[in-house]
Write a protein that holds these residues in place. Structure first.
Motif, PDB file in Angstrom:
ATOM      1  N   PHE A  50       0.859  -1.186   0.000  1.00 27.62           N
ATOM      2  CA  PHE A  50       0.000   0.000   0.000  1.00 27.62           C
ATOM      3  C   PHE A  50       0.897   1.239   0.000  1.00 27.62           C
ATOM      4  O   PHE A  50       1.427   1.620   1.039  1.00 27.62           O
ATOM      5  N   ALA A 106     -16.416   0.606  -3.089  1.00 27.56           N
ATOM      6  CA  ALA A 106     -15.186   0.638  -2.291  1.00 27.56           C
ATOM      7  C   ALA A 106     -14.978  -0.672  -1.544  1.00 27.56           C
ATOM      8  O   ALA A 106     -13.867  -1.220  -1.516  1.00 27.56           O
ATOM      9  N   ILE A 110     -11.804  -3.134  -2.356  1.00 26.79           N
ATOM     10  CA  ILE A 110     -10.819  -3.433  -1.306  1.00 26.79           C
ATOM     11  C   ILE A 110     -10.740  -4.930  -1.039  1.00 26.79           C
ATOM     12  O   ILE A 110      -9.655  -5.518  -1.040  1.00 26.79           O
ATOM     13  N   SER A 111     -11.889  -5.564  -0.823  1.00 28.24           N
ATOM     14  CA  SER A 111     -11.888  -6.991  -0.463  1.00 28.24           C
ATOM     15  C   SER A 111     -11.325  -7.863  -1.582  1.00 28.24           C
ATOM     16  O   SER A 111     -10.516  -8.765  -1.325  1.00 28.24           O
ATOM     17  N   GLU A 113      -9.366  -6.928  -4.260  1.00 30.48           N
ATOM     18  CA  GLU A 113      -7.969  -6.639  -4.606  1.00 30.48           C
ATOM     19  C   GLU A 113      -6.996  -7.104  -3.525  1.00 30.48           C
ATOM     20  O   GLU A 113      -5.907  -7.586  -3.835  1.00 30.48           O
ATOM     21  N   VAL A 114      -7.373  -6.966  -2.277  1.00 34.23           N
ATOM     22  CA  VAL A 114      -6.504  -7.438  -1.197  1.00 34.23           C
ATOM     23  C   VAL A 114      -6.276  -8.936  -1.334  1.00 34.23           C
ATOM     24  O   VAL A 114      -5.140  -9.421  -1.220  1.00 34.23           O
ATOM     25  N   LEU A 168      -2.886  -0.013  -3.838  1.00 35.90           N
ATOM     26  CA  LEU A 168      -3.779   1.147  -3.872  1.00 35.90           C
ATOM     27  C   LEU A 168      -4.137   1.526  -5.309  1.00 35.90           C
ATOM     28  O   LEU A 168      -5.225   2.040  -5.556  1.00 35.90           O
ATOM     29  N   ILE A 171      -6.791  -1.112  -6.363  1.00 35.49           N
ATOM     30  CA  ILE A 171      -8.025  -0.853  -5.609  1.00 35.49           C
ATOM     31  C   ILE A 171      -8.753   0.345  -6.210  1.00 35.49           C
ATOM     32  O   ILE A 171      -9.971   0.316  -6.413  1.00 35.49           O
TER      33      ILE A 171
END
Length: 201
Positions: A50, A106, A110-111, A113-114, A168, A171
């Motif tokens: 990140f 969002a 996030i979920s 891509e992480v 980032l 995301i």
């Protein structure tokens, strides 16, 4: 398969659909956390992915906008049936406010891509992560055009991650795509409602 999917979607209330959607994203984040414990030597290695940089805007946002514009152009050319996912995306986005669409986009960005880029691609590579990403979107398998879109999108996002090494960026890219397409679906639904209102008069 699409007919049974459409029938199932009709039986689920908006509240239940939202619950299942958020539950799925929480599950993905939980899987990410558990895998991270076993796969990363320390959490600093994970969090190093990140990075605040101009790439978030120059690559993430611009790539997302380009993909959405390309998708909108294809929607003008290709018959609507090729984009038929059984009505799920329409149900998910068309009746929500702009802020709700932004929050949902969002959470999804996030979920996913992480897990797929930050954990799976980091350890197992671009192609494996892209393949698994496509597999979890199994509801698109009923239509070759939709699953082709998902595979190509996953490969592109994976390549951006390979290029930047920055979660980032992907995301933001994922968020821009889902948010703008969600807003477009909302706008289309509002336009359809207006036309129905005019025709009823």
């Amino acid at each position: 398969m699409r007919k049974s999917q459409q029938e199932l979607i009709k039986q689920i209330s908006d509240k239940e659909l939202t619950y299942h959607l958020y539950f799925t994203q929480i599950l993905l984040l939980t899987i990410s956390f558990v895998l991270s414990i076993f796969l990363f030597n320390n959490f600093s290695t994970f969090f190093y992915q990140f990075q605040l940089s101009w790439d978030i805007f120059l690559i993430g946002i611009l790539s997302g906008i380009v993909i959405v514009l390309l998708d909108l152009c294809l929607m003008k050319i290709i018959p609507e049936k090729y984009y038929d996912d059984g009505g799920i995306n329409k149900r998910v986005f068309s009746s929500r406010s702009i802020s709700e669409i932004a929050f949902l986009a969002a959470v999804i960005a996030i979920s996913e891509e992480v897990l797929f880029r930050g954990v799976i691609q980091y350890h197992f590579g671009w192609l494996i992560a892209s393949g698994i990403f496509a597999v979890i979107h199994f509801r698109y398998f009923a239509h070759w055009f939709l699953i082709s879109n998902v595979v190509l999108l996953s490969l592109w996002i994976g390549w951006v991650y390979e290029w930047t090494g920055n979660l980032l960026v992907t995301i933001m890219m994922h968020f821009v795509i889902d948010f703008l397409l969600g807003v477009h679906m909302r706008w289309k639904a509002k336009q359809a409602e207006k036309k129905e209102g005019i025709s009823d008069e």
